[in-house]
Design a protein around this motif. Structure first.
Motif, PDB file in Angstrom:
ATOM      1  N   LEU A 231      54.739 122.437  95.849  1.00 17.24           N
ATOM      2  CA  LEU A 231      56.503 122.209  94.395  1.00 17.24           C
ATOM      3  C   LEU A 231      56.345 120.555  94.141  1.00 17.24           C
ATOM      4  CD1 LEU A 231      58.643 122.834  92.535  1.00 17.24           C
ATOM      5  CD2 LEU A 231      60.563 122.701  95.009  1.00 17.24           C
ATOM      6  N   GLY A 232      55.812 119.607  94.886  1.00 15.32           N
ATOM      7  CA  GLY A 232      55.701 118.552  95.032  1.00 15.32           C
ATOM      8  C   GLY A 232      54.801 117.946  93.281  1.00 15.32           C
ATOM      9  N   ASP A 233      53.681 118.412  94.072  1.00 14.68           N
ATOM     10  CA  ASP A 233      52.813 118.447  92.756  1.00 14.68           C
ATOM     11  C   ASP A 233      53.291 118.924  92.161  1.00 14.68           C
ATOM     12  OD1 ASP A 233      51.156 116.299  94.334  1.00 14.68           O
ATOM     13  OD2 ASP A 233      50.464 117.911  95.224  1.00 14.68           O
ATOM     14  N   ILE A 234      53.420 120.468  91.761  1.00 11.70           N
ATOM     15  CA  ILE A 234      53.462 120.863  90.585  1.00 11.70           C
ATOM     16  C   ILE A 234      54.603 119.979  89.704  1.00 11.70           C
ATOM     17  CG2 ILE A 234      54.258 123.151  89.736  1.00 11.70           C
ATOM     18  CD1 ILE A 234      53.083 124.384  92.382  1.00 11.70           C
ATOM     19  N   VAL A 235      55.547 119.077  90.195  1.00  9.58           N
ATOM     20  CA  VAL A 235      56.184 119.191  89.762  1.00  9.58           C
ATOM     21  C   VAL A 235      55.784 117.546  88.878  1.00  9.58           C
ATOM     22  CG1 VAL A 235      58.503 117.342  89.284  1.00  9.58           C
ATOM     23  CG2 VAL A 235      58.060 120.289  90.222  1.00  9.58           C
ATOM     24  N   GLU A 236      54.931 116.957  90.090  1.00  7.67           N
ATOM     25  CA  GLU A 236      54.642 115.399  89.210  1.00  7.67           C
ATOM     26  C   GLU A 236      53.742 115.746  88.608  1.00  7.67           C
ATOM     27  OE1 GLU A 236      52.304 111.592  92.038  1.00  7.67           O
ATOM     28  OE2 GLU A 236      52.939 113.044  92.935  1.00  7.67           O
ATOM     29  N   ARG A 237      52.868 117.108  88.707  1.00 12.15           N
ATOM     30  CA  ARG A 237      52.054 116.427  87.506  1.00 12.15           C
ATOM     31  C   ARG A 237      51.937 117.535  86.563  1.00 12.15           C
ATOM     32  NH1 ARG A 237      46.801 117.127  92.659  1.00 12.15           N
ATOM     33  NH2 ARG A 237      47.277 115.451  93.282  1.00 12.15           N
ATOM     34  N   THR A 238      52.763 118.308  86.920  1.00  8.81           N
ATOM     35  CA  THR A 238      53.228 119.324  85.663  1.00  8.81           C
ATOM     36  C   THR A 238      52.799 120.026  85.104  1.00  8.81           C
ATOM     37  OG1 THR A 238      54.227 117.456  83.898  1.00  8.81           O
ATOM     38  CG2 THR A 238      54.567 119.279  83.226  1.00  8.81           C
ATOM     39  N   SER A 239      51.814 120.348  86.249  1.00  3.63           N
ATOM     40  CA  SER A 239      50.957 121.688  86.473  1.00  3.63           C
ATOM     41  C   SER A 239      51.458 123.296  86.691  1.00  3.63           C
ATOM     42  CB  SER A 239      49.930 121.445  87.595  1.00  3.63           C
ATOM     43  OG  SER A 239      50.299 121.411  89.070  1.00  3.63           O
ATOM     44  N   PHE A 240      51.978 123.226  85.478  1.00  2.00           N
ATOM     45  CA  PHE A 240      52.845 124.765  85.099  1.00  2.00           C
ATOM     46  C   PHE A 240      52.393 126.071  85.023  1.00  2.00           C
ATOM     47  CE2 PHE A 240      52.167 122.990  81.068  1.00  2.00           C
ATOM     48  CZ  PHE A 240      51.554 124.750  80.405  1.00  2.00           C
ATOM     49  N   ASP A 241      50.722 125.442  85.014  1.00  2.00           N
ATOM     50  CA  ASP A 241      50.405 126.794  85.077  1.00  2.00           C
ATOM     51  C   ASP A 241      50.195 127.341  86.632  1.00  2.00           C
ATOM     52  OD1 ASP A 241      48.278 125.021  86.120  1.00  2.00           O
ATOM     53  OD2 ASP A 241      46.803 125.698  84.592  1.00  2.00           O
ATOM     54  N   GLN A 242      50.737 126.617  87.542  1.00  2.21           N
ATOM     55  CA  GLN A 242      49.847 126.955  89.024  1.00  2.21           C
ATOM     56  C   GLN A 242      51.219 128.490  88.789  1.00  2.21           C
ATOM     57  OE1 GLN A 242      47.972 126.356  91.255  1.00  2.21           O
ATOM     58  NE2 GLN A 242      48.391 124.280  91.403  1.00  2.21           N
ATOM     59  N   ILE A 243      52.070 128.385  88.596  1.00  3.63           N
ATOM     60  CA  ILE A 243      53.200 128.632  87.931  1.00  3.63           C
ATOM     61  C   ILE A 243      52.646 130.661  87.576  1.00  3.63           C
ATOM     62  CG2 ILE A 243      55.641 130.016  87.558  1.00  3.63           C
ATOM     63  CD1 ILE A 243      56.125 126.996  87.540  1.00  3.63           C
ATOM     64  N   TYR A 244      52.091 131.615  88.257  1.00  5.12           N
ATOM     65  CA  TYR A 244      51.857 132.729  87.616  1.00  5.12           C
ATOM     66  C   TYR A 244      52.264 133.840  88.403  1.00  5.12           C
ATOM     67  CZ  TYR A 244      47.574 132.206  90.035  1.00  5.12           C
ATOM     68  OH  TYR A 244      46.287 131.797  91.138  1.00  5.12           O
ATOM     69  N   ASP A 245      52.240 135.569  88.237  1.00  2.00           N
ATOM     70  CA  ASP A 245      52.582 136.539  88.890  1.00  2.00           C
ATOM     71  C   ASP A 245      52.109 136.121  90.381  1.00  2.00           C
ATOM     72  OD1 ASP A 245      49.771 136.638  88.307  1.00  2.00           O
ATOM     73  OD2 ASP A 245      49.773 138.693  87.250  1.00  2.00           O
ATOM     74  N   GLU A 246      51.064 135.765  91.095  1.00  7.26           N
ATOM     75  CA  GLU A 246      50.696 135.859  92.028  1.00  7.26           C
ATOM     76  C   GLU A 246      51.247 135.060  92.973  1.00  7.26           C
ATOM     77  OE1 GLU A 246      46.176 136.023  92.399  1.00  7.26           O
ATOM     78  OE2 GLU A 246      45.976 137.658  91.303  1.00  7.26           O
ATOM     79  N   HIS A 247      51.994 134.137  92.796  1.00  3.56           N
ATOM     80  CA  HIS A 247      52.556 132.136  93.194  1.00  3.56           C
ATOM     81  C   HIS A 247      53.947 132.858  93.497  1.00  3.56           C
ATOM     82  CE1 HIS A 247      48.765 129.913  92.539  1.00  3.56           C
ATOM     83  NE2 HIS A 247      49.103 131.036  93.653  1.00  3.56           N
ATOM     84  N   PHE A 248      54.655 133.981  94.083  1.00  2.00           N
ATOM     85  CA  PHE A 248      56.292 133.977  93.834  1.00  2.00           C
ATOM     86  C   PHE A 248      56.867 133.159  94.461  1.00  2.00           C
ATOM     87  CE2 PHE A 248      60.151 135.776  95.093  1.00  2.00           C
ATOM     88  CZ  PHE A 248      60.834 136.695  94.588  1.00  2.00           C
ATOM     89  N   PHE A 249      56.661 132.257  95.314  1.00  2.00           N
ATOM     90  CA  PHE A 249      57.229 131.036  95.661  1.00  2.00           C
ATOM     91  C   PHE A 249      56.344 130.227  95.918  1.00  2.00           C
ATOM     92  CE2 PHE A 249      58.350 134.705  99.371  1.00  2.00           C
ATOM     93  CZ  PHE A 249      60.033 134.711  99.160  1.00  2.00           C
ATOM     94  N   LEU A 250      57.149 128.909  94.943  1.00  2.00           N
ATOM     95  CA  LEU A 250      56.193 127.817  95.372  1.00  2.00           C
ATOM     96  C   LEU A 250      57.127 126.410  96.225  1.00  2.00           C
ATOM     97  CD1 LEU A 250      56.630 127.256  91.278  1.00  2.00           C
ATOM     98  CD2 LEU A 250      54.605 127.932  92.869  1.00  2.00           C
ATOM     99  N   PHE A 251      56.264 126.576  97.507  1.00  2.00           N
ATOM    100  CA  PHE A 251      56.823 125.910  99.135  1.00  2.00           C
ATOM    101  C   PHE A 251      57.010 123.951  98.524  1.00  2.00           C
ATOM    102  CE2 PHE A 251      54.706 129.478 100.425  1.00  2.00           C
ATOM    103  CZ  PHE A 251      55.633 130.596 100.354  1.00  2.00           C
ATOM    104  N   SER A 252      58.180 123.729  99.158  1.00  2.00           N
ATOM    105  CA  SER A 252      58.616 122.413  99.370  1.00  2.00           C
ATOM    106  C   SER A 252      59.273 122.586 100.876  1.00  2.00           C
ATOM    107  CB  SER A 252      59.628 121.877  99.313  1.00  2.00           C
ATOM    108  OG  SER A 252      60.474 122.916  99.029  1.00  2.00           O
ATOM    109  N   ALA A 253      58.529 121.130 101.616  1.00  2.00           N
ATOM    110  CA  ALA A 253      59.078 120.841 103.177  1.00  2.00           C
ATOM    111  C   ALA A 253      60.675 121.593 103.369  1.00  2.00           C
ATOM    112  CB  ALA A 253      58.533 119.514 103.670  1.00  2.00           C
TER     113      ALA A 253
END
Length: 400
Positions: free
Chosen positions: A196-218
């Motif tokens: 989640l930290g990398d997704i937010v920092e890089r605005t890589s929102f396309d990592q969000i799709y049907d197969e990625h139900f959870f976006l984990f953080s520590a």
């Protein structure tokens, strides 16, 4: 609001990515069936901080006999999985179980070393590839009942491993009860997924799709582990797939917690705050606007644009932005199972790399941006022809 799949707390939505198709449903041009769509929206739990999808897509629609993704397609990932296997072997593991083993890229190394192993893979075609490579594989979804059957037949596992798999699974309680049933007293459960930290920092929102139900953080993994009788004992940042974290869970007291866990937890102090997540959502909308403006301008100037990499995450960006064949002529991809089909939702044709090389376009939209270095090193002829790359993570820009 909806209910958290980890702790039953209230989940508040912070990003709506609109009407989306199944990300890996590449259809034949003459397929008359109705395409499946759902609303792709993301929320955060106010209790355990787990970020998750607001709607669940039935697992049988995503993971099935014709699932097209294979791990061995990237030399970077082959090296990554070999290193993971060698690490487990060096630690003396005598029975290794992999959840979602795909084509067996990691377990092949274990099998070659003569160490007991088992891959659990519900997608039939890729499971067959693993079996053909000498990997012992069970075609099934992993859950509590599966784990108990494996334990009864094979005994406890020293290592349970999952790569880019655990975030796919909404029914986490059954998974972790299964881990508890199968794991040896001093064993480890190791999984790695987009961070989640990398997704937010890089605005890589396309990592969000049907197969990625959870976006984990520590923090969310720490809470998840604790609620299921396990303990987060180590974390490791990974550069693959646009930024991941490898989490290691163990039974309480079985292993000391490393300082890396506390350091990452401290760094995440504001990660799941509404201020951070709302800022992320605003940047997503800017990327959407900027990319559509750029592609529209290129079309009006008569320039050709071809997509590169028919990735699962490309479905998110194309459908959010309304990108179709009018803006992107086709998508070049090396996966035979995707070629001569249409990209999900957008209807953009997918063609083999030979079509890309036969008549290089002036612009290539890099959907597989997480493999940018590997791809750009391979596609020197495209650059030498005057071709330019369009990327959109962390912002829209043209690389000439």
């Amino acid at each position: 609001m909806s209910t958290c799949r980890i702790c039953a707390g209230a989940v508040t939505e912070f990003l709506d990515l609109g009407r989306q198709p199944l990300s890996d449903a590449f259809r034949l041009p003459d397929d008359p069936s109705e395409e499946f769509f759902y609303r792709l929206a993301v929320g955060v739990c106010g209790t355990c901080s787990m970020v998750q999808l607001m709607e669940e897509v039935p697992r049988e629609r995503m993971f099935h006999q014709d699932y097209p993704y294979v791990s061995q397609g990237s030399s970077v990932m082959r090296a990554h999985f070999r290193a993971a296997a060698e690490r487990f072997l060096a630690a003396g593991a005598s029975f290794i179980v992999e959840l979602g083993c795909n084509d067996g890229t990691m377990l092949r190394v274990v099998a070659e070393a003569g160490v007991r192993h088992l891959g659990v893979e519900p997608s039939g075609a890729v499971a067959d590839l693993a079996a053909a490579a000498g990997v012992r594989v069970r075609k099934d979804f992993f859950e509590e009942a599966t784990a108990r059957e494996i334990r009864a037949a094979d005994g406890p596992a020293d290592v349970i491993y999952a790569a880019n798999t655990l975030c796919h699974i909404p029914y986490m309680g059954s998974i972790l009860r299964g881990v508890d049933a199968l794991l040896a007293d001093d064993g480890v459960f190791v999984f790695e997924d987009p961070y989640l930290g990398d997704i937010v920092e890089r605005t890589s929102f396309d990592q969000i799709y049907d197969e990625h139900f959870f976006l984990f953080s520590a923090r969310s993994v720490d809470e998840m582990a604790r609620r299921h009788g396990l303990e987060l004992v180590d974390v490791e940042r990974l550069p693959v797939h646009g930024g991941e974290v490898r989490y290691t869970l163990a039974r309480p007291g079985a292993r000391p917690r490393t300082s890396a866990v506390d350091e990452l937890l401290a760094a995440e102090a504001d990660l799941a705050s509404r201020t951070t997540l709302d800022g992320f959502a605003s940047r997503v909308q800017k990327i959407r606007s900027d990319l559509v403006t750029l592609l529209t301008d290129l079309r009006e100037r008569g320039e050709r644009v071809v997509g590169y990499g028919a990735t699962a995450k490309s479905a998110t960006i194309t459908n959010l932005c309304g990108i179709g064949p009018d803006l992107v002529e086709f998508i070049s991809d090396t996966t035979p199972a995707k070629q001569h089909r249409l990209a999900p939702g957008s209807g953009i044709p997918v063609r083999p790399p030979a079509d890309f090389a036969a008549d290089y376009p002036p612009y290539a939209l890099l959907f597989a941006w997480n493999h940018a270095e590997e791809i750009m090193a391979k596609e020197t002829a495209f650059r030498e022809s005057g071709g330019k790359w369009i990327v959109y993570v962390p912002e829209v820009r043209v690389i000439g």
